[in-house]
Design an enzyme around this catalytic site. Structure first.
Site, PDB file in Angstrom:
ATOM      1  N   THR A   7       0.820  -1.205   0.000  1.00 31.55           N
ATOM      2  CA  THR A   7       0.000   0.000   0.000  1.00 31.55           C
ATOM      3  C   THR A   7       0.861   1.265   0.000  1.00 31.55           C
ATOM      4  O   THR A   7       1.950   1.273   0.585  1.00 31.55           O
ATOM      5  CB  THR A   7      -0.893   0.019   1.265  1.00 31.55           C
ATOM      6  OG1 THR A   7      -1.461   1.315   1.415  1.00 31.55           O
ATOM      7  CG2 THR A   7      -0.112  -0.302   2.532  1.00 31.55           C
ATOM      8  N   ASP A   8       0.332   2.322  -0.615  1.00 27.78           N
ATOM      9  CA  ASP A   8       1.037   3.613  -0.563  1.00 27.78           C
ATOM     10  C   ASP A   8       1.027   4.198   0.849  1.00 27.78           C
ATOM     11  O   ASP A   8       1.772   5.134   1.141  1.00 27.78           O
ATOM     12  CB  ASP A   8       0.434   4.617  -1.562  1.00 27.78           C
ATOM     13  CG  ASP A   8      -1.037   4.949  -1.317  1.00 27.78           C
ATOM     14  OD1 ASP A   8      -1.660   4.347  -0.413  1.00 27.78           O
ATOM     15  OD2 ASP A   8      -1.566   5.810  -2.042  1.00 27.78           O
ATOM     16  N   GLU A   9       0.202   3.638   1.739  1.00 24.63           N
ATOM     17  CA  GLU A   9       0.124   4.192   3.097  1.00 24.63           C
ATOM     18  C   GLU A   9       1.430   4.031   3.872  1.00 24.63           C
ATOM     19  O   GLU A   9       1.645   4.707   4.873  1.00 24.63           O
ATOM     20  CB  GLU A   9      -1.019   3.538   3.887  1.00 24.63           C
ATOM     21  CG  GLU A   9      -2.355   3.897   3.311  1.00 24.63           C
ATOM     22  CD  GLU A   9      -3.495   3.747   4.306  1.00 24.63           C
ATOM     23  OE1 GLU A   9      -3.258   3.768   5.521  1.00 24.63           O
ATOM     24  OE2 GLU A   9      -4.634   3.598   3.830  1.00 24.63           O
ATOM     25  N   TYR A  45      -2.422  -0.049  10.937  1.00 27.68           N
ATOM     26  CA  TYR A  45      -2.538  -0.838   9.697  1.00 27.68           C
ATOM     27  C   TYR A  45      -1.283  -0.702   8.844  1.00 27.68           C
ATOM     28  O   TYR A  45      -0.648  -1.690   8.465  1.00 27.68           O
ATOM     29  CB  TYR A  45      -3.782  -0.408   8.904  1.00 27.68           C
ATOM     30  CG  TYR A  45      -3.680  -0.697   7.429  1.00 27.68           C
ATOM     31  CD1 TYR A  45      -3.687  -2.016   6.957  1.00 27.68           C
ATOM     32  CD2 TYR A  45      -3.537   0.334   6.488  1.00 27.68           C
ATOM     33  CE1 TYR A  45      -3.553  -2.286   5.606  1.00 27.68           C
ATOM     34  CE2 TYR A  45      -3.405   0.072   5.140  1.00 27.68           C
ATOM     35  CZ  TYR A  45      -3.411  -1.247   4.706  1.00 27.68           C
ATOM     36  OH  TYR A  45      -3.267  -1.507   3.365  1.00 27.68           O
ATOM     37  N   LYS A  99       1.782  -3.289   7.670  1.00 22.59           N
ATOM     38  CA  LYS A  99       2.082  -3.574   6.265  1.00 22.59           C
ATOM     39  C   LYS A  99       3.569  -3.379   5.965  1.00 22.59           C
ATOM     40  O   LYS A  99       4.127  -4.091   5.133  1.00 22.59           O
ATOM     41  CB  LYS A  99       1.228  -2.696   5.341  1.00 22.59           C
ATOM     42  CG  LYS A  99      -0.239  -3.100   5.263  1.00 22.59           C
ATOM     43  CD  LYS A  99      -0.447  -4.477   4.638  1.00 22.59           C
ATOM     44  CE  LYS A  99      -0.281  -4.454   3.129  1.00 22.59           C
ATOM     45  NZ  LYS A  99      -0.481  -5.822   2.551  1.00 22.59           N
TER      46      LYS A  99
END
Ligand code: TYD
Length: 282
Positions: free
Chosen positions: A69-71, A93, A97
């Site tokens: 994810t880009d998060e 979260y 990741k």
């Protein structure tokens, strides 16, 4: 289809033995849930990839994609970030990741596994679980329920249709080893929109009034913006997304209109409890 826990080696190992490729999409994916309860995060997002990687050590596969994810880059207020950018996860979260990505890259360096890590921007499309913003707002609007906008509604995300995301992963599976193995690829479509812009499109597409918008308490640590550069996957594999947001979003809204049975079943039962806890009874 086998329903199971990706962190359970007894489930995973015999499946990997029969597989040519592994693409790990499985995760605890929702930021709000990760803020409320961290009990499943490490198992799903770190032990899961680790179990799959160990299975792939035992039974070699042609390629192993860890879908990320880009998060993990955290809030991006300047230029869109490349794969070289430092990681600054800001919610439980995305922190978990980072662990899954790192484990996958470590298995490439340590054991020579043909691993690729991808980092995609926000997905939208059919069959998205209705806890996520676009399906939540669409299905709420359809039944004249308010759309809970966190804080100002000015938080920006870069949106990509799930079919384009899958096309990017397919291009990685088909690529030569020297182009992709041990590499990280950003995947995005450059559709930067804030929450209010998307809510407006949802309401106008469904012909519902703006009075359904309801500003609610902001998400804790709410990242204001994610923005990534997809230049590497374009240059190296020629991948560019095909679905324009202006077409993809209304098509997706219509999909939820036509598939009420699917989401009504999900939004009853266990989901109701989650909804009441998150948003209060309304
Ligand atoms: P979401 O779909 O949860 O994806 P992510 O947090 O992983 O980007 O949220 C997208 C944006 O919509 C984000 O800025 C938070 C906002 N949002 C709301 O304003 N209200 C909601 O009820 C939800 C679920 C999200």
């Amino acid at each position: 289809f086998v329903r199971g826990d990706i962190a359970d080696a007894e489930v995973v190992t015999p499946l990997v033995e029969k597989a040519d490729y592994v693409v790990n999409f499985a995760a605890e994916t929702h930021v709000d849930r990760s803020i409320e309860d961290q009990s499943k995060l490490i198992r799903a997002n770190i032990e899961g990839p680790l179990t799959l990687l160990n299975a792939a050590r035992k039974h070699p596969v042609k390629r192993f994609i860890q879908v990320g994810t880009d998060e993990v880059y955290g809030e991006v207020m300047g230029d869109p970030v490349t794969e070289e950018a430092p990681l600054h996860p800001r919610n439980p979260y995305s922190a978990a990741k980072v662990g899954g990505d790192a484990m996958a890259m470590a298995y490439h360096a340590t054991f020579g596994l043909p691993v690729v890590v991808t980092r995609c921007s926000n997905n939208y499309g059919p069959y998205q679980y209705p806890e996520k913003m676009i399906p939540l707002f669409t299905t709420n609007a359809m039944v004249d329920k308010s759309l809970p906008v966190y804080g100002s509604g000015k938080n920006q995300r870069d949106w990509i249709h799930v079919a384009d995301h899958c096309r990017a992963l397919d291009a990685i599976l088909a690529a030569d080893a020297d182009q992709v193995d041990g590499e990280i690829f950003n995947i995005g479509a450059g559709n930067e929109k804030d929450v209010l812009q998307i809510a407006d499109i949802i309401l106008s597409t469904l012909d519902k009034p703006k009075s359904l918008l309801e500003h609610v308490t902001d998400r804790l640590g709410h990242d204001r913006r994610y923005a990534l550069s997809p230049a590497k996957i374009k240059e190296r594999l020629g991948f560019v997304p095909e679905i324009e947001f202006e077409d993809g979003l209304p098509q997706t809204i219509h999909w939820y209109v036509e598939n009420k049975d699917w989401w009504e079943r999900i939004k009853s039962g266990e989901f109701l409890k989650y909804y009441d806890q998150m948003y209060g009874k309304r």
